[in-house]
Design a protein around this motif. Structure first.
Motif, PDB file in Angstrom:
ATOM      1  N   ILE A 257      33.007 -28.196 -69.210  1.00  0.00           N
ATOM      2  CA  ILE A 257      33.894 -27.858 -70.330  1.00  0.00           C
ATOM      3  C   ILE A 257      33.189 -28.350 -71.587  1.00  0.00           C
ATOM      4  O   ILE A 257      32.922 -29.545 -71.745  1.00  0.00           O
ATOM      5  CB  ILE A 257      35.279 -28.521 -70.182  1.00  0.00           C
TER       6      ILE A 257
ATOM      7  N   ASN B 169      38.537 -37.759 -69.800  1.00  0.00           N
ATOM      8  CA  ASN B 169      38.358 -36.306 -69.813  1.00  0.00           C
ATOM      9  C   ASN B 169      37.259 -35.888 -70.788  1.00  0.00           C
ATOM     10  O   ASN B 169      37.234 -36.311 -71.948  1.00  0.00           O
ATOM     11  CB  ASN B 169      39.672 -35.613 -70.189  1.00  0.00           C
ATOM     12  N   GLY B 170      36.348 -35.069 -70.287  1.00  0.00           N
ATOM     13  CA  GLY B 170      35.267 -34.545 -71.118  1.00  0.00           C
ATOM     14  C   GLY B 170      33.980 -35.329 -71.035  1.00  0.00           C
ATOM     15  O   GLY B 170      32.914 -34.810 -71.385  1.00  0.00           O
TER      16      GLY B 170
ATOM     17  N   ALA C 191      37.651 -30.471 -73.679  1.00  0.00           N
ATOM     18  CA  ALA C 191      38.137 -31.099 -72.448  1.00  0.00           C
ATOM     19  C   ALA C 191      39.224 -32.134 -72.719  1.00  0.00           C
ATOM     20  O   ALA C 191      39.911 -32.571 -71.799  1.00  0.00           O
ATOM     21  CB  ALA C 191      36.975 -31.762 -71.710  1.00  0.00           C
TER      22      ALA C 191
ATOM     23  N   GLN D 204      31.367 -34.388 -64.709  1.00  0.00           N
ATOM     24  CA  GLN D 204      32.266 -34.393 -65.865  1.00  0.00           C
ATOM     25  C   GLN D 204      33.687 -34.660 -65.386  1.00  0.00           C
ATOM     26  O   GLN D 204      34.160 -34.031 -64.431  1.00  0.00           O
ATOM     27  CB  GLN D 204      32.238 -33.067 -66.620  1.00  0.00           C
TER      28      GLN D 204
ATOM     29  N   TYR E 254      32.868 -31.340 -75.915  1.00  0.00           N
ATOM     30  CA  TYR E 254      33.642 -32.485 -75.456  1.00  0.00           C
ATOM     31  C   TYR E 254      35.104 -32.392 -75.877  1.00  0.00           C
ATOM     32  O   TYR E 254      36.010 -32.632 -75.069  1.00  0.00           O
ATOM     33  CB  TYR E 254      32.982 -33.755 -76.028  1.00  0.00           C
TER      34      TYR E 254
ATOM     35  N   GLN F 268      37.425 -34.185 -65.594  1.00  0.00           N
ATOM     36  CA  GLN F 268      38.214 -33.049 -66.070  1.00  0.00           C
ATOM     37  C   GLN F 268      39.658 -33.137 -65.570  1.00  0.00           C
ATOM     38  O   GLN F 268      39.905 -33.544 -64.438  1.00  0.00           O
ATOM     39  CB  GLN F 268      37.613 -31.728 -65.582  1.00  0.00           C
ATOM     40  N   LYS F 269      40.578 -32.742 -66.445  1.00  0.00           N
ATOM     41  CA  LYS F 269      41.984 -32.516 -66.085  1.00  0.00           C
ATOM     42  C   LYS F 269      42.651 -33.727 -65.439  1.00  0.00           C
ATOM     43  O   LYS F 269      43.501 -33.600 -64.550  1.00  0.00           O
ATOM     44  CB  LYS F 269      42.092 -31.289 -65.172  1.00  0.00           C
TER      45      LYS F 269
END
Length: 321
Positions: free
Chosen positions: A313, A179-180, A319, A281, A316, A283-284
């Motif tokens: 996001i 993530n991020g 995220a 990216q 960093y 994400q989630k």
């Protein structure tokens, strides 16, 4: 030998080039970065969508996205393996650091035999960079990310040229650790890519065979481009009605091709006439289940703008929460 398709990657294509040139063979390259910049061999074609300036292709979206943020990040750490692909990527990254007016606070390579990345990441953290650009092969990418989490490295934007993060086995082993991360890619299961003619049918057939073949179960990185490469070669052979190397090369150079990864037209040094290297990216991501990676929403396309599927996001750390 009638037809030459390279092995995967810059390191395998590099030794092939002089042999192919000596024998005047048409070469279809599979994901090599800037392999033909030195030779400028007219009968070489690269399916990686790097574009006419391949050395900056892995990094251009990363640094452009960084430069758009407010307040603009200022300092950069760059690191990569001492091998063909990372060296090429770092050359491009250095050009872009100058172009966008960033300040370099760390710029080093490490031996490809490295297994412990913690000292490297500690040294990067000590420089407190806003931006961390990494050019790495799959084992390094995983090792670097794990070390970054262990050490608590939290730049404002992190990633860039990390090979391997897009492999399903890496995504499912790393899970939320991704993530991020903002990283290059060539395909993502986002709406604009899923809408390309033939891609859904190709992936359905590929995935049905993948488990038995022992290959990547999703096949979102190499397989679409491998298939597209063969589509192009097949169309050229059909059009020229034979296996004459020069006629095939001339046809590929002169024409645009319809493939499962979209329209492909080659330009300077056998690269795509117009680049399409993505910045995505992660994400989630929750847990390590494979199903979350099958469709949209986990690997957001940030760049180029005409293919964008969501917003970054930033920084960093945001995220990771």
């Amino acid at each position: 030998v009638d037809l030459v398709i390279s092995g995967y990657g810059t390191n395998l294509i590099a030794p092939l080039m002089p042999i192919a040139m000596e024998r005047k063979l048409t070469v279809m390259g599979m994901f090599g970065l800037a392999n033909n910049e030195k030779y400028q061999y007219a009968n070489y074609f690269q399916i990686q969508p790097a574009g006419p300036d391949p050395q900056i292709s892995t990094a251009i979206g990363f640094f452009e996205l960084a430069a758009r943020q407010t307040p603009k990040p200022q300092t950069v750490a760059m690191v990569g393996a001492d091998a063909e692909y990372p060296q090429n990527a770092l050359v491009g990254a250095r050009e872009l650091v100058k172009k966008f007016g960033f300040k370099t606070v760390y710029d080093k390579t490490y031996p490809p035999s490295t297994v412990d990345y913690t000292p490297i990441v500690r040294a990067i953290k000590a420089t407190n960079p806003d931006i961390v650009f990494v050019a790495s092969y799959p084992p390094d990418s995983v090792g670097m990310l794990r070390a970054a989490l262990e050490v608590g490295l939290q730049p404002k934007i992190f990633g860039g040229g990390m090979v391997g993060l897009m492999f399903t086995s890496v995504m499912t082993s790393m899970g939320p650790m991704l993530n991020g991360i903002v990283n290059y890619d060539f395909w993502a299961p986002e709406p604009s890519f899923l809408a390309m003619p033939g891609i859904k049918e190709f992936l359905k057939e590929y995935q049905a065979r993948a488990d038995k073949a022992g290959v990547d179960p999703l096949g979102y990185y190499l397989p679409p481009y491998s298939y597209a490469l063969m589509q192009i070669l097949g169309q050229a052979i059909e059009a020229t009605k034979g296996l004459d190397q020069q006629k095939i090369a001339d046809h590929i150079r002169a024409n645009e091709f319809s493939t499962v990864v979209g329209k492909v037209k080659f330009g300077k040094n056998g690269e795509w006439a117009k680049g399409r290297t993505l910045m995505v990216q992660y994400q989630k991501i929750q847990g390590t289940g494979i199903d979350q990676f099958r469709g949209p929403g986990k690997k957001i396309v940030l760049y180029p703008d005409d293919l964008r599927s969501g917003a970054i996001i930033y920084p960093y750390a945001a995220a990771k929460n």
